[in-house]
Scaffold this motif. Structure first.
Motif, mmCIF file in Angstrom:
data_model
loop_
_atom_site.group_PDB
_atom_site.id
_atom_site.type_symbol
_atom_site.label_atom_id
_atom_site.label_comp_id
_atom_site.label_asym_id
_atom_site.label_seq_id
_atom_site.Cartn_x
_atom_site.Cartn_y
_atom_site.Cartn_z
ATOM 1 N N THR A 162 0.845 -1.193 0.000
ATOM 2 C CA THR A 162 0.000 0.000 0.000
ATOM 3 C C THR A 162 0.880 1.242 0.000
ATOM 4 O OG1 THR A 162 -1.765 -1.135 1.213
ATOM 5 C CG2 THR A 162 -1.796 1.269 1.231
ATOM 6 N N ASN A 163 0.593 2.163 -0.915
ATOM 7 C CA ASN A 163 1.325 3.420 -0.994
ATOM 8 C C ASN A 163 0.343 4.571 -1.178
ATOM 9 O OD1 ASN A 163 0.690 3.469 -3.860
ATOM 10 N ND2 ASN A 163 2.350 1.978 -4.120
ATOM 11 N N GLU A 164 0.864 5.765 -1.305
ATOM 12 C CA GLU A 164 0.000 6.943 -1.422
ATOM 13 C C GLU A 164 -0.900 6.868 -2.652
ATOM 14 O OE1 GLU A 164 -0.533 9.362 0.672
ATOM 15 O OE2 GLU A 164 0.879 8.478 2.103
ATOM 16 N N GLU A 165 -0.395 6.269 -3.710
ATOM 17 C CA GLU A 165 -1.141 6.223 -4.964
ATOM 18 C C GLU A 165 -2.334 5.264 -4.899
ATOM 19 O OE1 GLU A 165 -0.338 5.004 -9.627
ATOM 20 O OE2 GLU A 165 1.340 5.636 -8.357
ATOM 21 N N ASN A 166 -2.136 4.108 -4.283
ATOM 22 C CA ASN A 166 -3.229 3.126 -4.264
ATOM 23 C C ASN A 166 -3.950 3.040 -2.914
ATOM 24 O OD1 ASN A 166 -1.543 1.697 -2.543
ATOM 25 N ND2 ASN A 166 -0.978 0.135 -4.042
ATOM 26 N N ARG A 167 -3.609 3.953 -2.007
ATOM 27 C CA ARG A 167 -4.181 3.885 -0.658
ATOM 28 C C ARG A 167 -5.713 3.900 -0.643
ATOM 29 N NH1 ARG A 167 -1.459 4.457 3.830
ATOM 30 N NH2 ARG A 167 0.251 5.499 2.742
ATOM 31 N N PRO A 168 -6.397 4.755 -1.454
ATOM 32 C CA PRO A 168 -7.871 4.747 -1.419
ATOM 33 C C PRO A 168 -8.462 3.390 -1.804
ATOM 34 C CG PRO A 168 -7.072 6.740 -2.471
ATOM 35 C CD PRO A 168 -5.890 5.849 -2.308
ATOM 36 N N VAL A 169 -7.921 2.766 -2.853
ATOM 37 C CA VAL A 169 -8.437 1.466 -3.298
ATOM 38 C C VAL A 169 -8.136 0.389 -2.258
ATOM 39 C CG1 VAL A 169 -8.252 -0.341 -5.037
ATOM 40 C CG2 VAL A 169 -8.220 2.060 -5.728
ATOM 41 N N MET A 170 -6.897 0.376 -1.770
ATOM 42 C CA MET A 170 -6.515 -0.612 -0.766
ATOM 43 C C MET A 170 -7.331 -0.430 0.521
ATOM 44 S SD MET A 170 -4.395 -2.669 -2.029
ATOM 45 C CE MET A 170 -2.875 -3.044 -2.899
ATOM 46 N N GLY A 171 -7.582 0.827 0.877
ATOM 47 C CA GLY A 171 -8.385 1.111 2.067
ATOM 48 C C GLY A 171 -9.804 0.585 1.923
ATOM 49 N N LEU A 172 -10.360 0.737 0.723
ATOM 50 C CA LEU A 172 -11.715 0.248 0.459
ATOM 51 C C LEU A 172 -11.770 -1.273 0.575
ATOM 52 C CD1 LEU A 172 -14.636 0.732 -0.495
ATOM 53 C CD2 LEU A 172 -13.789 0.586 -2.848
ATOM 54 N N ILE A 173 -10.790 -1.953 -0.012
ATOM 55 C CA ILE A 173 -10.766 -3.422 0.011
ATOM 56 C C ILE A 173 -10.505 -3.937 1.422
ATOM 57 C CG2 ILE A 173 -9.493 -5.445 -0.811
ATOM 58 C CD1 ILE A 173 -9.130 -3.953 -3.468
ATOM 59 N N PHE A 174 -9.581 -3.268 2.133
ATOM 60 C CA PHE A 174 -9.339 -3.674 3.518
ATOM 61 C C PHE A 174 -10.594 -3.449 4.365
ATOM 62 C CE2 PHE A 174 -7.719 -3.504 7.826
ATOM 63 C CZ PHE A 174 -6.746 -4.493 7.832
ATOM 64 N N GLY A 175 -11.344 -2.393 4.045
ATOM 65 C CA GLY A 175 -12.592 -2.125 4.754
ATOM 66 C C GLY A 175 -13.610 -3.239 4.562
ATOM 67 N N ILE A 176 -13.648 -3.820 3.349
ATOM 68 C CA ILE A 176 -14.549 -4.946 3.090
ATOM 69 C C ILE A 176 -14.130 -6.157 3.925
ATOM 70 C CG2 ILE A 176 -15.323 -6.585 1.323
ATOM 71 C CD1 ILE A 176 -15.083 -4.279 -0.699
ATOM 72 N N LEU A 177 -12.816 -6.419 3.975
ATOM 73 C CA LEU A 177 -12.322 -7.504 4.829
ATOM 74 C C LEU A 177 -12.705 -7.261 6.284
ATOM 75 C CD1 LEU A 177 -8.716 -8.163 3.431
ATOM 76 C CD2 LEU A 177 -10.738 -9.601 3.140
#
Length: 310
Positions: A162-177
């Motif tokens: 996870t980095n600054e560029e993909n943080r929103p997408v990764m945050g969304l997917i981690f939120g689903i988990l």
């Protein structure tokens, strides 16, 4: 077969399937990079299984007297497998699980993450030896550890890349988990109380402080009935807000038939439950609700892709 019973292989198999579902029925279907390759992810599943198996072994060692009263047919330690051999298996499984965790932590360049596996193994030991006798603490720990088996997927497969560029997408997917981890926690917490109702006689003879012993079986049963409305309300809200409103018809139908309907069945039966057999049946119902609830992530993802194709 006795060794398989000792580690409760059905529960381990279900745990492994759940983790594989999240990887290959969810994460692999997203357009994102993942930190672990297929072999490394299998190692994560194995680490989880070995540590969980060790937890079941140590729990069986310290539960011999209680199980002789509650479930004499399930007693393995001292009858088919010696206590010495059981301890050796416990140590071996724990060492293997932690060692794999150490390997994975170095693979993702986060060596400090190895402490996660050590903490989980230590928690399972203290649960078996002392914490399970405390009011609700044991129930909370078991439910939390199961939910963490979902969260750990995000820790090892998403967080390292996870980095600054993909943080929103990764945050969304981690939120689903995290949503599914919360679901797993609630269902398993309720199930642990139901299992206490099932084992109240043996637990009482061992002077344990479970909720049915403190409040009484009847009051605890009514409390579980009330608690069962929490997942019902959450599931109804989730289906309405995230599935039905998004036009995910198959996901909506799956949620209604395989998750909400069994939950309502459980709630109804819980009000009437009185016997050990009733509580055993309801505990099994909750286990299947948990499994089909986790499986919903595959159905929802396939429904999203189907809608996109049309």
């Amino acid at each position: 077969m006795n060794y398989l019973k000792l580690i409760r292989y059905q529960n381990l198999l279900m745990l492994a399937v759940m983790q594989l579902i999240f990887r290959y029925g969810f994460l692999e279907l997203q357009n994102i990079p993942l930190a672990l390759n297929h072999w490394q992810y299998c190692c994560l599943v194995l680490a989880t299984i070995f540590i969980a198996a060790a937890g079941y072994i140590i729990n069986n060692i310290f539960d011999v007297e209680t199980d002789n009263l509650n479930k004499p047919e399930n007693v393995i330690v001292g009858k088919f497998i010696s206590e010495t051999k059981a301890y050796s298996l416990y140590i071996g499984f724990t060492v293997i699980g932690v060692a794999i965790g150490f390997y994975l932590s170095n693979v993702i360049n986060k060596p400090s993450f190895a402490s996660i596996f050590i903490i989980i193994a230590a928690t399972l030991y203290f649960y078996a030896t002392s914490l399970k006798q405390s009011l609700l603490i044991g129930n909370f720990i078991v439910a939390l550890l199961l939910s963490f088996s979902v969260i750990i997927i995000g820790i090892f497969d998403l967080f390292p890349i996870t980095n600054e560029e993909n943080r929103p997408v990764m945050g969304l997917i981690f939120g689903i988990l995290l949503d599914y981890a919360i679901f797993a926690f609630i269902i398993n917490f309720i199930r642990e109380i139901v299992k206490d109702l099932q084992d109240v006689e043996g637990d009482s003879n061992q002077e344990m402080s479970t909720l049915p012993i403190v409040l009484g079986a009847n009051r605890t049963g009514k409390l579980v009935f009330v608690l069962s409305f929490i997942p019902v309300i959450l599931i109804v809200n989730y289906i309405n807000s995230n599935l039905f409103s998004s036009g995910l018809i198959y996901g909506t139908l799956y949620g209604l038939v395989f998750t909400l309907a069994p939950l309502l069945y459980f709630t109804t039966k819980m009000w009437l439950a009185k016997t050990t057999q009733d509580f055993h049946h309801l505990s099994t119902v909750l286990k299947w609700i948990l499994f089909f609830g986790i499986l919903s992530i595959v159905v929802i993802n396939l429904n999203i892709k189907y809608n996109a194709c049309n």
